[in-house]
Scaffold this active site. Structure first.
Site, mmCIF file in Angstrom:
data_model
loop_
_atom_site.group_PDB
_atom_site.id
_atom_site.type_symbol
_atom_site.label_atom_id
_atom_site.label_comp_id
_atom_site.label_asym_id
_atom_site.label_seq_id
_atom_site.Cartn_x
_atom_site.Cartn_y
_atom_site.Cartn_z
ATOM 1 N N ASP A 110 3.526 56.233 104.304
ATOM 2 C CA ASP A 110 2.324 56.074 103.491
ATOM 3 C C ASP A 110 2.270 57.116 102.372
ATOM 4 O O ASP A 110 1.996 56.788 101.217
ATOM 5 C CB ASP A 110 1.078 56.185 104.383
ATOM 6 C CG ASP A 110 -0.204 55.845 103.644
ATOM 7 O OD1 ASP A 110 -0.618 54.678 103.696
ATOM 8 O OD2 ASP A 110 -0.781 56.748 103.008
ATOM 9 N N LEU A 144 -2.489 52.913 102.584
ATOM 10 C CA LEU A 144 -1.515 51.869 102.301
ATOM 11 C C LEU A 144 -1.012 51.210 103.580
ATOM 12 O O LEU A 144 -0.776 50.002 103.618
ATOM 13 C CB LEU A 144 -0.351 52.468 101.502
ATOM 14 C CG LEU A 144 0.690 51.496 100.968
ATOM 15 C CD1 LEU A 144 0.036 50.361 100.205
ATOM 16 C CD2 LEU A 144 1.681 52.239 100.082
ATOM 17 N N ASP A 145 -0.874 51.997 104.645
ATOM 18 C CA ASP A 145 -0.483 51.419 105.931
ATOM 19 C C ASP A 145 -1.532 50.428 106.424
ATOM 20 O O ASP A 145 -1.198 49.360 106.941
ATOM 21 C CB ASP A 145 -0.307 52.524 106.969
ATOM 22 C CG ASP A 145 1.043 53.223 106.866
ATOM 23 O OD1 ASP A 145 1.963 52.644 106.275
ATOM 24 O OD2 ASP A 145 1.170 54.343 107.378
ATOM 25 N N VAL A 146 -2.804 50.791 106.286
ATOM 26 C CA VAL A 146 -3.874 49.907 106.745
ATOM 27 C C VAL A 146 -3.887 48.613 105.920
ATOM 28 O O VAL A 146 -3.997 47.509 106.471
ATOM 29 C CB VAL A 146 -5.240 50.616 106.671
ATOM 30 C CG1 VAL A 146 -6.382 49.632 106.918
ATOM 31 C CG2 VAL A 146 -5.305 51.754 107.686
ATOM 32 N N GLY A 184 -1.087 46.465 107.003
ATOM 33 C CA GLY A 184 -1.399 45.811 108.266
ATOM 34 C C GLY A 184 -2.321 44.621 108.092
ATOM 35 O O GLY A 184 -2.105 43.555 108.677
#
Length: 414
Positions: free
Chosen positions: A139, A168-170, A173
């Protein structure tokens, strides 16, 4: 019955983007088997703090799953993984390209094992179609690479600042959830499985919205503005006499109400600030005027007046303030589950829980490492007890044995 009841998701992902995606699917009713290395998902060790040796980082994105600990570097472990692939509806992984090939987790091999499977592959830069496809990506590094850190942080400082959560990871996802749901609809219509190539790089650019689009149309490099907005003024944090608040004036009617609230002032009948475009052009002058006015009274004074004049505003809260708010309780934003070692455990709720009754919920806590290895191998993979014991003894799998203390059975309604 929940929307994804009866769907089995094989989650080989680690860290945040994949686990956040599969946690959402679990909340929607899917049975999620989290296959971890014998050493566990790396986020299990991300702390302190720890609660009964469990990491809040891991806890935040892994509820509702069953943990199977496999050494896929062993022949027996890899064979078990393939067996799980054959029986699953969805596969989620974020393996680096070289590891994916090493273990036969490329889509060509996966679809030979299961023609109807939906395979979500999360990578930094996509598949082997570009020169940096195998570059490591997290991220932080992706926020840096895609320009987000160049526009985040105080405008008077040069130090780059990341978004304070794995933003950014969220988003990746959530995008993965959308892709899987779309693929499940397609599967129902055509009977065909699907490969979903999802990269953090693509999600970052997509999520740059007005910042990225403005550059595309005018070619000007955006600058760091702190809490300010590049195209709306006033829209930022201000400091009152005692503490900070946020003010967001996004329509001309709202600005008129703000002028009326502050009247008499230099803002009355001031053509330099009469439209949002004028206010953006004369940003520094207007912000200076407002900052001076707001500094003369307390935050509660201004927030009460903004409320009376229907002007969008908010205190700038700390995290503890948020969880003490009445709306947090009214909206059921904290779920409670019983964890096998922690006991009663609060978890951040799924924002879709109000869609319709019981459409999204979860009473199953994040798993201990290998907690369900024995159960899944026995009840889902149909292995005999002696074979499970042999695999556990030779290190191909890890059974924490917690599942044998009180067999749960493999279903989504436990």
């Amino acid at each position: 019955m929940k929307a994804l009841s009866g769907i089995t998701v094989l989650d080989l992902s680690t860290i945040v983007s994949g686990p956040f995606c599969t946690q959402m699917l679990s909340d929607m009713g899917a049975d999620v088997i989290k296959v971890e290395p014998i050493t566990g998902d790396p986020t299990r060790s991300w702390g302190p703090p720890f609660i009964c040796e469990e990491s809040p980082y891991f806890i935040s994105v892994n509820r509702g799953k069953k943990s199977v600990a496999l050494d896929i570097g062993s022949d027996e472990g890899l064979k078990l993984l393939y067996k799980l692939v054959r029986k699953s509806d969805v596969l989620v992984e974020n393996f680096k390209p070289d590891r994916k090939k090493k273990y036969g987790l490329d889509y060509d091999n996966i679809k030979n094992l299961n023609t109807k499977i939906i395979h979500l592959s999360i990578t930094g830069f996509g598949q082997e179609t570009n020169p940096i496809y195998d570059k490591p990506a997290l991220d932080l590094t992706m926020q840096a690479l895609t320009g987000i850190m160049s526009i985040t942080g105080p405008k008077e400082e040069e130090t780059p600042v990341r978004v304070g959560v794995a933003w950014l990871d969220v988003l990746t996802g959530l995008t993965g959830v959308s892709g899987i749901l779309s693929a499940l609809i397609r599967l129902g219509r055509s009977g065909e499985g699907q490969f979903i190539d999802l990269s953090l790089f693509d999600v970052a650019l997509m999520s740059s919205i007005n910042i990225g689009e403005t550059f595309l149309v005018n070619g000007k490099v955006p600058k760091r503005l702190g809490s300010e907005h590049p195209q709306i003024v006033p829209y930022q944090a201000f400091k009152a006499k005692d503490s900070w608040f946020a003010l967001a004036v996004v329509t001309e009617k709202q600005y008129e109400r703000l002028v009326n609230l502050l009247s008499p002032s230099v803002l009355n009948n001031n053509s330099r600030f009469s439209t949002n475009s004028n206010r953006v052009t004369n940003r520094e002058d207007l912000i200076g005027i407002l900052a001076n006015i707001f500094s003369k009274n307390t935050r509660s004074y201004w927030l009460n007046n903004f409320a009376d004049f229907n002007i969008p505003s908010s205190p700038i809260n700390n995290i503890n303030d948020v969880f003490e708010m009445e709306i947090t309780k009214e909206r059921n934003n904290v779920w409670k589950v019983n964890h096998p070692t922690i006991g009663p455990l609060p978890l951040l709720a799924n924002a879709l829980q109000h869609t319709n009754p019981s459409s999204v919920s979860n009473t199953t806590p994040p798993p201990l490492l290998g907690q369900h290895t024995h159960e899944i191998l026995r009840e889902f993979a149909n292995l005999p007890e002696k074979e499970i014991e042999f695999l556990d003894n030779n290190g191909s799998v890890f059974c924490s044995r917690k599942d044998t203390e009180k067999p749960l059975g493999y279903n989504s309604d436990e």
